[in-house]
Design a protein around this motif. Structure first.
Motif, PDB file in Angstrom:
ATOM      1  N   LEU A   2     -14.742  12.551 -10.470  1.00 15.43           N
ATOM      2  CA  LEU A   2     -14.270  12.245  -9.127  1.00 15.43           C
ATOM      3  C   LEU A   2     -14.185  10.737  -8.909  1.00 15.43           C
ATOM      4  CD1 LEU A   2     -13.500  13.386  -6.345  1.00 15.43           C
ATOM      5  CD2 LEU A   2     -15.902  13.141  -5.706  1.00 15.43           C
ATOM      6  N   GLY A   3     -15.188  10.012  -9.371  1.00 14.26           N
ATOM      7  CA  GLY A   3     -15.176   8.560  -9.228  1.00 14.26           C
ATOM      8  C   GLY A   3     -14.014   7.921  -9.979  1.00 14.26           C
ATOM      9  N   VAL A   4     -13.767   8.367 -11.205  1.00 16.76           N
ATOM     10  CA  VAL A   4     -12.658   7.823 -11.982  1.00 16.76           C
ATOM     11  C   VAL A   4     -11.335   8.196 -11.323  1.00 16.76           C
ATOM     12  CG1 VAL A   4     -11.448   7.999 -14.189  1.00 16.76           C
ATOM     13  CG2 VAL A   4     -13.919   7.712 -14.151  1.00 16.76           C
ATOM     14  N   GLY A   5     -11.194   9.410 -10.834  1.00 13.23           N
ATOM     15  CA  GLY A   5      -9.957   9.847 -10.163  1.00 13.23           C
ATOM     16  C   GLY A   5      -9.657   9.005  -8.936  1.00 13.23           C
ATOM     17  N   VAL A   6     -10.679   8.764  -8.123  1.00 11.31           N
ATOM     18  CA  VAL A   6     -10.493   7.942  -6.933  1.00 11.31           C
ATOM     19  C   VAL A   6     -10.147   6.513  -7.327  1.00 11.31           C
ATOM     20  CG1 VAL A   6     -11.704   6.912  -4.960  1.00 11.31           C
ATOM     21  CG2 VAL A   6     -11.904   9.358  -5.420  1.00 11.31           C
ATOM     22  N   ALA A   7     -10.808   5.995  -8.358  1.00  7.83           N
ATOM     23  CA  ALA A   7     -10.530   4.629  -8.799  1.00  7.83           C
ATOM     24  C   ALA A   7      -9.085   4.498  -9.278  1.00  7.83           C
ATOM     25  CB  ALA A   7     -11.493   4.229  -9.913  1.00  7.83           C
ATOM     26  N   VAL A   8      -8.595   5.495  -9.994  1.00  3.56           N
ATOM     27  CA  VAL A   8      -7.224   5.434 -10.497  1.00  3.56           C
ATOM     28  C   VAL A   8      -6.225   5.617  -9.360  1.00  3.56           C
ATOM     29  CG1 VAL A   8      -5.538   6.655 -11.929  1.00  3.56           C
ATOM     30  CG2 VAL A   8      -7.795   6.126 -12.839  1.00  3.56           C
ATOM     31  N   CYS A   9      -6.464   6.603  -8.493  1.00  4.50           N
ATOM     32  CA  CYS A   9      -5.516   6.907  -7.418  1.00  4.50           C
ATOM     33  C   CYS A   9      -5.465   5.821  -6.347  1.00  4.50           C
ATOM     34  CB  CYS A   9      -5.862   8.251  -6.776  1.00  4.50           C
ATOM     35  SG  CYS A   9      -5.563   9.640  -7.875  1.00  4.50           S
ATOM     36  N   VAL A  10      -6.573   5.196  -6.061  1.00  5.81           N
ATOM     37  CA  VAL A  10      -6.611   4.162  -5.040  1.00  5.81           C
ATOM     38  C   VAL A  10      -6.475   2.775  -5.674  1.00  5.81           C
ATOM     39  CG1 VAL A  10      -8.035   3.098  -3.251  1.00  5.81           C
ATOM     40  CG2 VAL A  10      -7.965   5.578  -3.479  1.00  5.81           C
ATOM     41  N   GLY A  11      -7.146   2.568  -6.769  1.00  6.10           N
ATOM     42  CA  GLY A  11      -7.153   1.255  -7.396  1.00  6.10           C
ATOM     43  C   GLY A  11      -5.827   0.860  -8.018  1.00  6.10           C
ATOM     44  N   GLY A  12      -5.097   1.819  -8.586  1.00  7.05           N
ATOM     45  CA  GLY A  12      -3.812   1.511  -9.206  1.00  7.05           C
ATOM     46  C   GLY A  12      -2.813   0.940  -8.218  1.00  7.05           C
ATOM     47  N   PRO A  13      -2.522   1.651  -7.130  1.00  9.55           N
ATOM     48  CA  PRO A  13      -1.601   1.090  -6.141  1.00  9.55           C
ATOM     49  C   PRO A  13      -2.131  -0.200  -5.497  1.00  9.55           C
ATOM     50  CG  PRO A  13      -1.781   3.447  -5.834  1.00  9.55           C
ATOM     51  CD  PRO A  13      -2.803   3.069  -6.854  1.00  9.55           C
ATOM     52  N   ALA A  14      -3.438  -0.280  -5.278  1.00  9.91           N
ATOM     53  CA  ALA A  14      -4.003  -1.503  -4.689  1.00  9.91           C
ATOM     54  C   ALA A  14      -3.802  -2.681  -5.643  1.00  9.91           C
ATOM     55  CB  ALA A  14      -5.485  -1.308  -4.386  1.00  9.91           C
ATOM     56  N   PHE A  15      -4.008  -2.460  -6.932  1.00  8.11           N
ATOM     57  CA  PHE A  15      -3.793  -3.519  -7.916  1.00  8.11           C
ATOM     58  C   PHE A  15      -2.323  -3.930  -7.955  1.00  8.11           C
ATOM     59  CE2 PHE A  15      -2.924  -4.846 -12.331  1.00  8.11           C
ATOM     60  CZ  PHE A  15      -3.739  -5.964 -12.380  1.00  8.11           C
ATOM     61  N   THR A  16      -1.432  -2.961  -7.877  1.00  6.72           N
ATOM     62  CA  THR A  16      -0.001  -3.258  -7.875  1.00  6.72           C
ATOM     63  C   THR A  16       0.374  -4.105  -6.669  1.00  6.72           C
ATOM     64  OG1 THR A  16       0.443  -1.170  -8.997  1.00  6.72           O
ATOM     65  CG2 THR A  16       2.303  -2.234  -7.921  1.00  6.72           C
ATOM     66  N   LEU A  17      -0.132  -3.762  -5.489  1.00  6.55           N
ATOM     67  CA  LEU A  17       0.143  -4.557  -4.289  1.00  6.55           C
ATOM     68  C   LEU A  17      -0.426  -5.965  -4.414  1.00  6.55           C
ATOM     69  CD1 LEU A  17      -0.450  -1.960  -1.432  1.00  6.55           C
ATOM     70  CD2 LEU A  17       1.719  -2.949  -2.162  1.00  6.55           C
ATOM     71  N   TRP A  18      -1.590  -6.086  -5.026  1.00  6.17           N
ATOM     72  CA  TRP A  18      -2.236  -7.387  -5.160  1.00  6.17           C
ATOM     73  C   TRP A  18      -1.463  -8.280  -6.124  1.00  6.17           C
ATOM     74  CZ3 TRP A  18      -5.702  -9.132  -9.311  1.00  6.17           C
ATOM     75  CH2 TRP A  18      -6.320 -10.340  -9.008  1.00  6.17           C
ATOM     76  N   VAL A  19      -0.888  -7.692  -7.185  1.00 10.20           N
ATOM     77  CA  VAL A  19      -0.181  -8.463  -8.211  1.00 10.20           C
ATOM     78  C   VAL A  19       1.257  -8.771  -7.802  1.00 10.20           C
ATOM     79  CG1 VAL A  19       0.671  -8.348 -10.593  1.00 10.20           C
ATOM     80  CG2 VAL A  19      -1.617  -7.580 -10.059  1.00 10.20           C
TER      81      VAL A  19
END
Length: 124
Positions: free
Chosen positions: A15-32
């Motif tokens: 669950l932690g990895v899923g949330v990190a990928v689902c939330v962190g991926g788009p957040a990283f894209t917006l940041w970059v």
């Protein structure tokens, strides 16, 4: 053989990895991703000038396109059929306007031709 209990620790990690990928991926894209202003500042001055000159026309063209799509979407038919009908109507209007302009031009030229014939002594 006794069944083992659920591995709650494994579920929590998944669950932690899923949330990190689902939330962190788009957040990283917006940041970059650069903003429009940052991209515009990287243009050379000539491109910036051309972009600023054509901005109003492009915005107006896009607004006209969207308003036309909204108007056409009110029909019960599929949008591509309505667009095809609209193109045919515009084509017919353009042809009719061209014919009218040609007739007007001919109407303006005919008296001049007749006058030239009379001056030259020729009959019709």
């Amino acid at each position: 053989m006794a069944s083992k209990g659920r591995n709650w620790r494994l579920y929590a990690k998944m669950l932690g990895v899923g949330v990190a990928v689902c939330v962190g991926g788009p957040a990283f894209t917006l940041w970059v991703s650069p903003t429009e202003d940052e991209l515009f500042k990287k243009y050379n001055p000539e491109l910036q000038k051309r972009s600023l000159e054509g901005r109003y026309e492009k915005q107006k063209e896009f607004d006209d396109f969207v308003s036309n799509l909204k108007r056409l979407a009110k029909s019960d038919k599929a949008i591509w059929y309505v667009q095809k009908d609209e193109e045919e109507r515009r084509s017919n209007e353009a042809k009719a306007a061209k014919r009218m302009a040609e007739k007007t031009r001919e109407a303006a030229v005919d008296p001049v031709k007749e006058e030239m014939r009379r001056e030259a002594g020729l009959s019709k």
